[in-house]
Design a protein around this motif. Sequence first.
Motif, PDB file in Angstrom:
ATOM      1  N   ARG A 198       0.866  -1.183   0.000  1.00  0.00           N
ATOM      2  CA  ARG A 198       0.000   0.000   0.000  1.00  0.00           C
ATOM      3  C   ARG A 198       0.895   1.222   0.000  1.00  0.00           C
ATOM      4  N   ASP A 199       0.806   1.977  -1.059  1.00  0.00           N
ATOM      5  CA  ASP A 199       1.674   3.141  -1.250  1.00  0.00           C
ATOM      6  C   ASP A 199       3.137   2.753  -1.116  1.00  0.00           C
ATOM      7  N   GLY A 200       3.467   1.568  -1.657  1.00  0.00           N
ATOM      8  CA  GLY A 200       4.840   1.097  -1.689  1.00  0.00           C
ATOM      9  C   GLY A 200       5.334   0.402  -0.452  1.00  0.00           C
ATOM     10  N   VAL A 201       4.510   0.325   0.604  1.00  0.00           N
ATOM     11  CA  VAL A 201       4.904  -0.313   1.870  1.00  0.00           C
ATOM     12  C   VAL A 201       4.182  -1.652   1.997  1.00  0.00           C
ATOM     13  N   ILE A 202       4.891  -2.686   2.457  1.00  0.00           N
ATOM     14  CA  ILE A 202       4.264  -3.991   2.636  1.00  0.00           C
ATOM     15  C   ILE A 202       3.173  -3.878   3.702  1.00  0.00           C
ATOM     16  N   ALA A 203       1.933  -4.155   3.295  1.00  0.00           N
ATOM     17  CA  ALA A 203       0.783  -3.975   4.165  1.00  0.00           C
ATOM     18  C   ALA A 203       0.109  -5.286   4.546  1.00  0.00           C
ATOM     19  N   GLY A 204       0.342  -6.325   3.763  1.00  0.00           N
ATOM     20  CA  GLY A 204      -0.303  -7.600   4.043  1.00  0.00           C
ATOM     21  C   GLY A 204       0.338  -8.723   3.261  1.00  0.00           C
ATOM     22  N   GLY A 205       0.027  -9.950   3.663  1.00  0.00           N
ATOM     23  CA  GLY A 205       0.552 -11.122   2.970  1.00  0.00           C
ATOM     24  C   GLY A 205      -0.463 -12.238   2.987  1.00  0.00           C
ATOM     25  N   ALA A 206      -0.341 -13.137   2.032  1.00  0.00           N
ATOM     26  CA  ALA A 206      -1.284 -14.246   1.930  1.00  0.00           C
ATOM     27  C   ALA A 206      -0.604 -15.418   1.249  1.00  0.00           C
ATOM     28  N   SER A 207      -1.254 -16.585   1.321  1.00  0.00           N
ATOM     29  CA  SER A 207      -0.727 -17.784   0.681  1.00  0.00           C
ATOM     30  C   SER A 207      -1.881 -18.634   0.166  1.00  0.00           C
ATOM     31  N   PHE A 208      -1.565 -19.514  -0.776  1.00  0.00           N
ATOM     32  CA  PHE A 208      -2.585 -20.412  -1.325  1.00  0.00           C
ATOM     33  C   PHE A 208      -1.913 -21.597  -2.004  1.00  0.00           C
ATOM     34  N   THR A 222      -3.357  -8.738   7.430  1.00  0.00           N
ATOM     35  CA  THR A 222      -3.041  -7.343   7.136  1.00  0.00           C
ATOM     36  C   THR A 222      -2.511  -6.692   8.407  1.00  0.00           C
ATOM     37  N   ALA A 223      -1.440  -5.933   8.270  1.00  0.00           N
ATOM     38  CA  ALA A 223      -0.906  -5.208   9.420  1.00  0.00           C
ATOM     39  C   ALA A 223      -1.972  -4.241   9.938  1.00  0.00           C
ATOM     40  N   PRO A 224      -2.080  -4.113  11.266  1.00  0.00           N
ATOM     41  CA  PRO A 224      -3.136  -3.268  11.853  1.00  0.00           C
ATOM     42  C   PRO A 224      -3.197  -1.856  11.277  1.00  0.00           C
ATOM     43  N   ALA A 225      -2.046  -1.259  10.967  1.00  0.00           N
ATOM     44  CA  ALA A 225      -2.034   0.121  10.464  1.00  0.00           C
ATOM     45  C   ALA A 225      -2.631   0.255   9.075  1.00  0.00           C
ATOM     46  N   HIS A 226      -2.799  -0.854   8.376  1.00  0.00           N
ATOM     47  CA  HIS A 226      -3.288  -0.803   6.994  1.00  0.00           C
ATOM     48  C   HIS A 226      -4.669  -1.437   6.838  1.00  0.00           C
ATOM     49  N   ARG A 227      -5.340  -1.727   7.932  1.00  0.00           N
ATOM     50  CA  ARG A 227      -6.647  -2.363   7.843  1.00  0.00           C
ATOM     51  C   ARG A 227      -7.716  -1.364   7.407  1.00  0.00           C
ATOM     52  N   ARG A 228      -8.815  -1.937   6.873  1.00  0.00           N
ATOM     53  CA  ARG A 228      -9.954  -1.166   6.363  1.00  0.00           C
ATOM     54  C   ARG A 228      -9.546  -0.301   5.170  1.00  0.00           C
ATOM     55  N   ARG A 229      -8.559  -0.766   4.414  1.00  0.00           N
ATOM     56  CA  ARG A 229      -8.119  -0.031   3.227  1.00  0.00           C
ATOM     57  C   ARG A 229      -8.210  -0.890   1.962  1.00  0.00           C
ATOM     58  N   GLY A 230      -8.850  -2.042   2.075  1.00  0.00           N
ATOM     59  CA  GLY A 230      -9.024  -2.891   0.905  1.00  0.00           C
ATOM     60  C   GLY A 230      -7.901  -3.870   0.657  1.00  0.00           C
ATOM     61  N   VAL A 231      -6.968  -3.998   1.608  1.00  0.00           N
ATOM     62  CA  VAL A 231      -5.816  -4.883   1.398  1.00  0.00           C
ATOM     63  C   VAL A 231      -6.251  -6.343   1.360  1.00  0.00           C
ATOM     64  N   GLN A 232      -7.097  -6.755   2.305  1.00  0.00           N
ATOM     65  CA  GLN A 232      -7.554  -8.151   2.331  1.00  0.00           C
ATOM     66  C   GLN A 232      -8.337  -8.480   1.064  1.00  0.00           C
ATOM     67  N   THR A 233      -9.176  -7.567   0.636  1.00  0.00           N
ATOM     68  CA  THR A 233      -9.951  -7.801  -0.586  1.00  0.00           C
ATOM     69  C   THR A 233      -9.040  -7.957  -1.782  1.00  0.00           C
ATOM     70  N   ALA A 234      -7.993  -7.146  -1.849  1.00  0.00           N
ATOM     71  CA  ALA A 234      -7.049  -7.234  -2.967  1.00  0.00           C
ATOM     72  C   ALA A 234      -6.293  -8.560  -2.956  1.00  0.00           C
ATOM     73  N   LEU A 235      -5.863  -9.003  -1.770  1.00  0.00           N
ATOM     74  CA  LEU A 235      -5.164 -10.286  -1.666  1.00  0.00           C
ATOM     75  C   LEU A 235      -6.075 -11.439  -2.084  1.00  0.00           C
ATOM     76  N   LEU A 236      -7.335 -11.377  -1.675  1.00  0.00           N
ATOM     77  CA  LEU A 236      -8.287 -12.419  -2.035  1.00  0.00           C
ATOM     78  C   LEU A 236      -8.550 -12.421  -3.528  1.00  0.00           C
ATOM     79  N   SER A 237      -8.785 -11.237  -4.093  1.00  0.00           N
ATOM     80  CA  SER A 237      -9.078 -11.136  -5.516  1.00  0.00           C
ATOM     81  C   SER A 237      -7.929 -11.664  -6.369  1.00  0.00           C
ATOM     82  N   ALA A 238      -6.694 -11.351  -5.985  1.00  0.00           N
ATOM     83  CA  ALA A 238      -5.530 -11.800  -6.750  1.00  0.00           C
ATOM     84  C   ALA A 238      -5.403 -13.313  -6.731  1.00  0.00           C
ATOM     85  N   ARG A 239      -5.616 -13.918  -5.566  1.00  0.00           N
ATOM     86  CA  ARG A 239      -5.497 -15.372  -5.477  1.00  0.00           C
ATOM     87  C   ARG A 239      -6.609 -16.081  -6.249  1.00  0.00           C
TER      88      ARG A 239
END
Length: 283
Positions: A198-208, A222-239
């Motif tokens: 998120r804005d170039g900073v690692i905000a979350g990670g996932a595996s599959f 998702t790191a607490p500082a980056h929550r509610r910004r769509g990071v989880q949705t983006a990780l899910l959509s990509a996988r």
Amino acid sequence: MNTDRLPLFCGTALAERIERVEAQLIAKGSEAARGRRADTAGFVIPLAGGVASFAEEGSPLNKVVGLGFGGVPSAAALDEVERAFRACGSPVQIELAHLADPAIGALLTERGYRLASFENVLGQTLGGGRECVTPTGVEVRPSDDDEFEPWLDVVAEGFAHPDAQGVPSHEEFPREVIARAVRDLTAAAGVMRCVALRDGVIAGGASFRMAEGVAQLTGAATAPAHRRRGVQTALLSARLAHAAAAGCDVAVITTQPGSKSQENAQRQGFDLLYARAILVKQP
């Protein structure tokens, strides 16, 4: 989301396939752990269509999975498994799908197993041409081996600060234990990692992992500082997009009952397929 979409129905055939690939995942990770260790502790024992696994002390891979679709285990087979766990000083933890043969639950209760918790298995049908959707400022890409530590840092931080919603997990694992398990699963079971920036900073990670047409979403945080910004949705959509392009017909995710993870998954089109009862027998 399409409100006319029919929910994914899970019969025993689909549940058996999901449980079978889960057993494969745990067995491969456990075997990798034993190969990494200098001692001979640990085992993978086939059990009535599933496996009993002990990887190392305190590992999340120490359990019985996939049970219930290959017949009722015999008393002798359960004796062998219980002796093996007892020799390692470990309780026997069995994850039993509620679509499994009901005679197994009765048998385990008679042998002194106690209900410790539940977990939910959710699924979604996958089709071709699925798009990867990411919000502005968020990028999702594969995470290479040289990025494992930063990936693990954000995942471990996310798991250490769970959302206070739903039923809490009955178990916790130290960071170093999670790290070893993830390394073993990546090396032996074909688990793939991705990272969200998120804005170039690692905000979350996932595996599959993908097997037998099933995309197993094996974890995301998702790191607490980056929550509610769509990071989880983006990780899910990509996988999901990757799995659909690879030919998987169904994606599955496991969550704590009533958790934020379950809520997010259902918002993204996942349906509750079945629950697993967590049954434990102390040594």
